[in-house]
Design a protein around this motif. Structure first.
Motif, mmCIF file in Angstrom:
data_model
loop_
_atom_site.group_PDB
_atom_site.id
_atom_site.type_symbol
_atom_site.label_atom_id
_atom_site.label_comp_id
_atom_site.label_asym_id
_atom_site.label_seq_id
_atom_site.Cartn_x
_atom_site.Cartn_y
_atom_site.Cartn_z
ATOM 1 N N LEU A 67 -9.326 25.991 -22.342
ATOM 2 C CA LEU A 67 -9.424 24.550 -22.093
ATOM 3 C C LEU A 67 -10.864 24.186 -22.989
ATOM 4 O O LEU A 67 -10.636 22.943 -23.625
ATOM 5 N N GLY A 68 -11.687 24.876 -23.082
ATOM 6 C CA GLY A 68 -12.935 24.666 -23.966
ATOM 7 C C GLY A 68 -12.614 24.219 -25.265
ATOM 8 O O GLY A 68 -12.971 23.395 -26.065
ATOM 9 N N LEU A 69 -11.687 24.958 -25.696
ATOM 10 C CA LEU A 69 -11.165 25.187 -27.303
ATOM 11 C C LEU A 69 -10.364 24.094 -27.451
ATOM 12 O O LEU A 69 -10.419 23.323 -28.536
ATOM 13 N N GLN A 83 -14.934 25.960 -39.554
ATOM 14 C CA GLN A 83 -15.257 25.404 -38.529
ATOM 15 C C GLN A 83 -14.779 26.013 -37.221
ATOM 16 O O GLN A 83 -15.317 26.230 -36.208
ATOM 17 N N PHE A 84 -13.340 26.490 -37.155
ATOM 18 C CA PHE A 84 -12.590 27.045 -36.072
ATOM 19 C C PHE A 84 -13.418 28.427 -35.942
ATOM 20 O O PHE A 84 -13.464 28.880 -35.038
ATOM 21 N N LEU A 89 -17.073 32.300 -33.133
ATOM 22 C CA LEU A 89 -18.150 33.125 -33.160
ATOM 23 C C LEU A 89 -19.423 32.824 -32.219
ATOM 24 O O LEU A 89 -19.913 33.641 -31.543
ATOM 25 N N GLN A 90 -19.642 31.376 -32.353
ATOM 26 C CA GLN A 90 -20.828 30.922 -31.450
ATOM 27 C C GLN A 90 -20.531 30.989 -30.046
ATOM 28 O O GLN A 90 -21.363 31.495 -29.418
ATOM 29 N N SER A 91 -19.324 31.018 -29.474
ATOM 30 C CA SER A 91 -19.292 31.055 -28.154
ATOM 31 C C SER A 91 -18.908 32.406 -27.791
ATOM 32 O O SER A 91 -18.792 32.700 -26.590
ATOM 33 N N ASN A 92 -18.684 33.239 -28.640
ATOM 34 C CA ASN A 92 -18.580 34.703 -28.470
ATOM 35 C C ASN A 92 -17.640 35.020 -27.150
ATOM 36 O O ASN A 92 -17.999 35.767 -26.243
ATOM 37 N N VAL A 93 -16.325 34.654 -27.529
ATOM 38 C CA VAL A 93 -15.517 34.645 -26.355
ATOM 39 C C VAL A 93 -14.741 35.956 -26.202
ATOM 40 O O VAL A 93 -14.514 36.497 -25.147
#
Length: 737
Positions: A67-69, A83-84, A89-93
């Motif tokens: 949902l965040g994505l 950007q995708f 990478l920044q969210s480190n899911v």
């Protein structure tokens, strides 16, 4: 029976008390078992509810990630590949949720847009250029627009085949994607498996729209549909805590997919099992329960089965004690009854037993005759005077194919030994020609038969047709000869050793060029042929491996063969007999002299190149084709403040940052420009290097590609030097951070 009835009447009160007590005992045991069963069932339901709640919680965490994505892509529907990737990478899911296999973005592409879409995807070389080098969506069948899986993170061996797929042609995802698009809801797909993988997984699919009215219809959603975000989830990783938590409880579970939660969306489908865990399939199931696991648009059922018995150890001891007391009473009563009946029925029992033994012996004789008559081997029973008493069907068919019977005849069938008395058994091979001219190979066995006084009364001839085995034996001999010829022509050689590590077989044409016979090695151990350039400790280690009966591979030593010294590499595997007894070793050997000499020359060349890079005054950093650091020489390490062990594998931008001398703005990465723009070399430029400790240096830097023998790019090299002392202090820009 009259005495027994009289006895029962005499002790009627005692029997009534015993019957009443037994009834009370059985009733109490039944109530106790019912209470224990109810408690155990309640405990199982509590465990199942807790596990289902925990599983649903983990699934909700994954849904929040998607949902965040979805929210991020909704804010920027034109999100590009860079950007995708940066967003994920920044969210480190993937680190926070190990059960996630990949995140993807699916976009609708029409027939008229497909070629431009392919060209744009291949031209963008900022992220995963190798994966998108031959990017080709497909299969392009069905109605347009196609739902193309455009972005995928990460791209690896398992997920690489999904890139560019038309999701509408995927049986596992197409229906879920269409329903999510038409309803505007996050939905869960059925469980499926990727091509070439047996790991079960499922997917969350959330739609993305451009501009929707406050109360959109299905047509509005289809018209404004900009794509869908997809999360691929490993089902085995999601349910792993269930496996760890249930093993000690002796619980088994099954996860069943009930289908879509709203049956009005799609036609009804039967439930399907997606995964199960069984502690021990042979154990009996004592109780079961079911819990629901809710997913977006779908329901799973978690079925729990317990294999634990209702009664614990102490309760079993109590029941066994009570049963023991009851059994003692029954045993006493049974003993009394047996005493009353034993004197009356003993004679009848002996008579029945004798009749039974006679019938059993008659049946055994009948079974034996049937077995001999229907066996494939020919059986002939002959008197000492030569008359045949009996011949089974196989003997008549072999020696009298015309339909006659051998019984009563005196003819010799295979050998004169059949006639007369035999002092001991005999076996021999023979050949027999049938009337049609076919030659049969036979194996015969003569057995003398004696009576109780050890006098010969008959001879038994057993004949087996071994024609097929004979032909197979000849074929095996030819194959063995052909294999031996191939071994003699091979450049490698094969060997066998006994349990004492002595050579028992050495073969191969390798030794012919040294004019040495392989028999020279027989009876000797490997270390008895010379030290082989190895130390005593190395030979001791090899002997220890042999003593432990472990296989070994590529054991190397030198050997003096004639006037040449070669490097030998041998590999061996232990041999065991059918009874598990260790028999020795079997293995292969090869000459690796030329390979090792080439490796030594290459190592010497690498050491010279390493010494050169370590001694020059310039800083040198090399990367792979993705811009990850592969090597840093000492000068570069001192300038950037990173050691090679910590920097290896890091993106170059993480350890090497430069800014413009005057504007103090970050400069583009030279290596990134060389690899992305396809240039061969980037000329020198002046810049300011910011190192790990906050220091800055005036440097001059340049970059170039690294190519292999086929001119393929395998990386890049960055060379820079400190020119801070070359310029006057007034020319140095002051940089404040």
């Amino acid at each position: 029976m009259l005495k027994l009835w009289s006895w029962i009447k005499r002790y009627a009160v005692l029997l009534a008390v015993l019957a009443g007590g037994l009834l009370v005992l059985l009733s109490s045991a039944a109530l106790l078992l019912q209470q224990v069963e109810s408690t155990a069932q309640h405990q199982l339901e509590v465990i199942a509810a807790g596990q289902a709640s925990e599983l649903e919680g983990r699934l909700n965490q994954q849904q929040e990630v998607l949902l965040g994505l979805q929210a991020a892509v909704t804010l920027n529907p034109a999100l590009d590949r860079q950007q995708f990737y940066d967003l994920l990478l920044q969210s480190n899911v993937l680190y926070r949720h190990p059960s996630l296999l990949a995140m993807a973005l699916v976009r609708p592409i029409s027939d008229t847009q497909i070629q431009a879409h392919i060209a744009a995807a291949r031209a963008d070389k900022r992220v995963a250029p190798l994966a998108y080098k031959d990017y080709q969506p497909g299969p392009l069948t069905g109605e347009s627009p196609y739902q193309i899986l455009e972005y995928l993170y990460p791209i690896n061996r398992m997920t690489g085949d999904l890139l560019g797929q038309n999701v509408l042609q995927s049986l596992a995802l197409s229906e879920t994607l269409i329903r999510a698009r038409d309803t505007g809801r996050l939905l869960t797909s059925p469980v499926f498996r990727l091509p070439g993988s047996e790991e079960p997984m499922f997917a969350y699919i959330a739609p993305i729209y451009r501009d929707l009215p406050p109360e959109p219809s299905m047509d509005d959603r289809r018209a404004q549909h900009a794509g869908s975000v997809v999360a691929l989830v490993r089902l085995r990783e999601v349910v792993r805590p269930l496996i760890r938590g249930n093993y000690d409880d002796r619980l088994s579970w099954r996860l069943v997919d009930q289908g879509y939660a709203l049956k009005t969306w799609v036609r009804a489908r039967p439930a399907s099992e997606v995964m199960r865990y069984e502690v021990a399939p042979e154990l009996k199931i004592t109780r079961s329960t079911t819990q629901l696991v809710h997913l977006p648009g779908r329901q799973w059922q978690l079925h729990y089965d317990s294999h634990t018995e209702f009664l614990n150890e102490h309760q079993n001891e109590w029941l066994l004690m009570a049963l023991g007391v009851a059994l003692l009473g029954l045993a006493g009563l049974a003993g009394l009854m047996q005493y009353l009946y034993s004197s009356r029925h003993w004679a009848l029992q002996v008579l029945e037993q004798t009749k039974g033994d006679q019938l059993e012996r008659q049946q055994q004789v009948q079974y034996l005759l049937q077995a001999v008559e229907h066996t494939r081997d020919a059986v002939v029973l002959r008197q000492p005077d030569g008359r045949i008493l009996y011949a089974n069907a196989a003997a008549d068919a072999l020696f009298c194919p015309s339909g006659e019977k051998l019984a009563g005849q005196y003819q010799v069938l295979l050998s004169q030994s059949e006639l007369g008395e035999l002092p001991f058994p005999q076996s021999f091979a023979s050949r027999h020609t049938l009337p049609d001219g076919e030659l049969r190979h036979l194996e015969a066995y003569l057995q003398p038969i004696q009576n109780d006084r050890l006098q010969p009364v008959a001879n038994a001839l057993f004949v087996r047709d071994i024609s097929v085995e004979y032909e197979q034996s000849l074929s095996l001999k030819k194959q063995a000869q052909r294999l031996q010829e191939m071994l003699d022509l091979s450049s490698d050689w094969f060997w066998e050793q006994d349990a004492e590590a002595r050579f028992t077989l050495v073969t191969g044409g390798f030794f012919t060029r040294f004019d040495i016979a392989p028999n020279f090695f027989l009876g000797k151990r490997r270390w008895e042929l010379g030290t082989g350039g190895l130390t005593t400790a190395q030979w001791d280690e090899h002997r220890h491996v042999l003593a432990m009966h472990r296989p070994y591979r590529d054991f190397e030593y030198t050997s003096q063969l004639g006037r040449e010294t070669i490097i030998v590499s041998v590999s061996g595997h232990p041999l065991y007999g059918d009874d598990g007894e260790f028999l020795g070793y079997r293995g292969i050997g090869r000459d690796v002299t030329s390979v090792r000499m080439a490796q030594r020359a290459l190592l010497a060349e690498q050491q010279r190149a390493q010494a050169t890079l370590d001694s020059i005054a310039d800083g040198v950093i090399t990367t792979d084709v993705f811009g990850r650091v592969d090597y840093i020489n000492p000068v570069a390490s001192s300038l950037v403040g990173w050691e090679l062990s910590a920097a290896r594998g890091q993106p170059l931008s993480a350890i090497y940052q430069t800014v413009d001398r005057l504007s103090r703005l970050p400069l583009p990465d030279l290596i990134d420009e060389v690899l992305r723009e396809g240039g061969q070399y980037h000329g020198a430029r002046r810049s300011v290097l910011l190192n790990k400790f906050g220091l800055n240096f005036q440097i001059e830097e340049c970059g170039a590609r690294i190519r292999d023998e086929q001119s393929h790019t395998i990386g890049a090299v960055l060379v820079f030097r400190d020119v801070s002392n070359w310029r006057a202090l007034d020319d140095r820009p002051e940089i404040d951070y």
